[in-house]
Design an enzyme around this catalytic site. Structure first.
Site, PDB file in Angstrom:
ATOM      1  N   ALA A 136       0.861  -1.182   0.000  1.00  0.00           N
ATOM      2  CA  ALA A 136       0.000   0.000   0.000  1.00  0.00           C
ATOM      3  C   ALA A 136       0.892   1.224   0.000  1.00  0.00           C
ATOM      4  CB  ALA A 136      -0.920   0.008   1.223  1.00  0.00           C
ATOM      5  N   ALA A 137       0.370   2.322  -0.528  1.00  0.00           N
ATOM      6  CA  ALA A 137       1.118   3.573  -0.558  1.00  0.00           C
ATOM      7  C   ALA A 137       0.209   4.697  -0.112  1.00  0.00           C
ATOM      8  CB  ALA A 137       1.651   3.848  -1.962  1.00  0.00           C
ATOM      9  N   ALA A 138       0.781   5.604   0.659  1.00  0.00           N
ATOM     10  CA  ALA A 138      -0.011   6.717   1.177  1.00  0.00           C
ATOM     11  C   ALA A 138       0.761   8.008   1.002  1.00  0.00           C
ATOM     12  CB  ALA A 138      -0.366   6.455   2.636  1.00  0.00           C
ATOM     13  N   SER A 139       0.392   9.028   1.764  1.00  0.00           N
ATOM     14  CA  SER A 139       0.955  10.352   1.531  1.00  0.00           C
ATOM     15  C   SER A 139       2.381  10.506   2.018  1.00  0.00           C
ATOM     16  CB  SER A 139       0.073  11.403   2.210  1.00  0.00           C
ATOM     17  OG  SER A 139      -0.082  11.086   3.570  1.00  0.00           O
ATOM     18  N   GLY A 141       4.435   7.708   3.435  1.00  0.00           N
ATOM     19  CA  GLY A 141       5.269   6.536   3.249  1.00  0.00           C
ATOM     20  C   GLY A 141       4.497   5.423   2.591  1.00  0.00           C
ATOM     21  N   GLN A 142       5.201   4.357   2.220  1.00  0.00           N
ATOM     22  CA  GLN A 142       4.550   3.204   1.623  1.00  0.00           C
ATOM     23  C   GLN A 142       4.876   1.952   2.425  1.00  0.00           C
ATOM     24  OE1 GLN A 142       6.225   3.646  -2.289  1.00  0.00           O
ATOM     25  NE2 GLN A 142       7.619   1.926  -2.016  1.00  0.00           N
ATOM     26  N   VAL A 143       4.028   0.940   2.307  1.00  0.00           N
ATOM     27  CA  VAL A 143       4.108  -0.253   3.149  1.00  0.00           C
ATOM     28  C   VAL A 143       4.491  -1.459   2.309  1.00  0.00           C
ATOM     29  CG1 VAL A 143       2.854  -1.731   4.755  1.00  0.00           C
ATOM     30  CG2 VAL A 143       2.338   0.722   4.665  1.00  0.00           C
ATOM     31  N   LYS A 157       6.718   0.022   6.927  1.00  0.00           N
ATOM     32  CA  LYS A 157       6.373   1.321   6.343  1.00  0.00           C
ATOM     33  C   LYS A 157       7.639   2.140   6.171  1.00  0.00           C
ATOM     34  CE  LYS A 157       3.573   4.247   8.553  1.00  0.00           C
ATOM     35  NZ  LYS A 157       2.308   4.894   8.960  1.00  0.00           N
ATOM     36  N   ASP A 293      -6.781  10.200  13.298  1.00  0.00           N
ATOM     37  CA  ASP A 293      -6.930  10.158  11.842  1.00  0.00           C
ATOM     38  C   ASP A 293      -8.057   9.203  11.462  1.00  0.00           C
ATOM     39  OD1 ASP A 293      -6.484  10.741   9.242  1.00  0.00           O
ATOM     40  OD2 ASP A 293      -4.528   9.791   9.083  1.00  0.00           O
TER      41      ASP A 293
END
Length: 467
Positions: A136-139, A141-143, A157, A293
């Site tokens: 998964a990728a987010a704002s 970092g990515q996992v 992460k 969050d």
């Protein structure tokens, strides 16, 4: 410096201008489409314009890897019905929802070099298995999925290089987030007016705490320690020896993502809704700590009715006095006691004296956000309910505009309002039904358990006190 390692940077004008350009293009195309099309075709033309605009917003925000993308993630689950009109809500929401899980990833080689720089060895030496492509990728970092030498499956992460610097620069730009939220509220001819600066300040405070993964690791360990063995709330354990400022390693949790959970049986969605409500609102009331969050990308849903909670980068703590104020205010509003509500607000700095709203006006405003308690029980959350709560809380031109104008809420109360709106939006998407007022009474009035989950939660907390 290699292109792939170049930090994410940009000046104040440069990082704001793309959004301004997008907003102008969206408005212009909408006008042109309306002029060119016959009356019966105009609705279809406007829908096409908004579909293209939504894709542009998602694409630009996805590349920002910083504050703007986090703001986009926030908007991807807060009800768009109050912001862009219910007929276009799903268009923007669907496009921006991809930001929760599918941000553009960094190359595998760069992720590996970041891990080596932080942990002193490449992934092949640290892990028995390491997936080079992100899970998964987010704002920020990515996992990556990995396996430890002892056989445990873990999630690693990795923070994007340069993102911390970019975020700090964005947070110093007081107009950046304000511009973003102003555009979000101005995409329709008759927009809901948003408290853009208040939203910008709140998001900035939350995002500012997420840069250092050591802070997130400490937060997550605290939650995991308390909820370990809980009957329906799951928190992945942290692997501290493989966690640093830019790398965070935790247990790998499997489960349904939000989009898939929405397709499940309503009985399951009701259980998940109650679990989210008890973790979010109940944890705040009883532990005075909240994972700040609340968006569905941070939840994994299980078919046994349990929920796994992820991402503890931003945690808020509250004093007993602050929570007592919240509970007293809610009790007064539910009871319809305008004078008691006004007295509580005035004693705690919500009203500045001469220009305070009338007690009846304040009561009407407060009760807008308490629909789940005031309506006949059990109550079902809906998208429409969430949209109305958002509109009532944010609109400075709506029926409660005078109350909003005259109130001076302390910063922590503004944050609590954002929490309520986020959880309301999630429960609205789940169409969750429950005896929410009886559940509230468990916490605020020492009431008996309202549901089987309430009984199991009470038994768990009693056992925790004995240990």
């Amino acid at each position: 410096m290699d292109e792939e390692e170049r930090p994410v940077r940009g000046g104040r004008v440069a990082r704001t201008a793309p959004l301004v350009g997008l907003a102008g293009r969206t408005a212009g195309e909408t006008v042109v489409a309306s002029l060119r099309l016959r009356a019966r075709d105009r609705a279809e033309g406007r829908a096409a314009v908004h579909a293209r605009a939504a894709e542009r917003y998602a694409e630009r925000l996805g590349r920002s890897k910083g504050v703007l993308m986090k703001a986009g993630q926030l908007l991807s689950f807060v009800s768009f019905g109050a912001m862009v009109g219910e007929e276009y809500r799903s268009v923007y929401q669907a496009a921006l929802a991809r930001l929760q899980d599918d941000a553009p990833p960094m190359p595998p080689e760069l992720a590996a070099r970041t891990i080596e720089a932080e942990l002193g060895a490449p992934p092949g030496e640290l892990f028995a298995e390491f997936a080079p492509e992100p899970l998964a990728a987010a704002s920020i970092g990515q996992v990556h999925a990995a396996r430890l030498r002892d056989g445990r499956r873990v999630a690693v992460k990795v923070q994007y290089p340069g993102v911390a610097e970019a975020i700090r620069a964005d947070l110093a730009n007081t107009e950046l987030l304000a511009t973003f939220f102003r555009l979000a509220g101005g995409m329709m001819p008759r927009p809901v007016q948003l408290d853009v600066r208040g939203m910008a300040r709140e998001v900035a405070e939350r995002i500012g705490e997420e840069i250092d993964y050591r802070t997130e690791a400490a937060h997550q360990r605290e939650f995991a320690d308390f909820y370990r063995g809980h009957p329906f709330i799951r928190i992945p354990e942290v692997v501290p020896e493989l966690s640093t400022r830019r790398v965070l390693t935790t247990e790998l949790a499997d489960g349904l993502r939000f989009a898939d959970a929405l397709k499940e049986d309503q009985r399951l969605k009701d259980l998940w809704g109650e679990a989210v409500f008890r973790f979010s609102v109940g944890g705040l009331r009883t532990l005075r700590v909240f994972n700040g969050d609340p968006h569905p990308g941070n939840y994994l849903f299980h078919r046994d009715g349990t929920v796994t909670f992820l991402d503890f980068g931003c945690v808020r703590r509250f004093t007993a006095e602050q929570m007592d104020t919240v509970a007293a205010s809610v009790r007064a509003a539910v009871a319809g006691d305008a004078d008691a509500l006004t007295a509580t607000f005035r004693a705690n700095g919500f009203l500045d004296g001469a220009e305070a709203p009338e007690p009846a006006e304040l009561l009407a405003y407060m009760r807008e956000s308490l629909r789940a308690s005031l309506a006949p029980q059990p109550f079902t959350f809906t998208r429409e309910c969430a949209a109305r709560v958002v509109a009532a809380a944010y609109s400075v031109n709506g029926e409660h505009r005078e109350v909003i104008r005259k109130m001076t809420p302390p910063p922590h109360f503004v944050f609590l309002s954002r929490i309520d709106l986020g959880v309301t939006a999630i429960l609205g998407e789940l169409n969750a039904t429950g005896p929410w007022e009886a559940i509230r009474r468990e916490w605020d009035e020492a009431g008996p358990p309202a549901t089987p989950y309430g009984e199991r939660d009470l038994a768990f907390r009693a056992a925790e006190r004995v240990r």
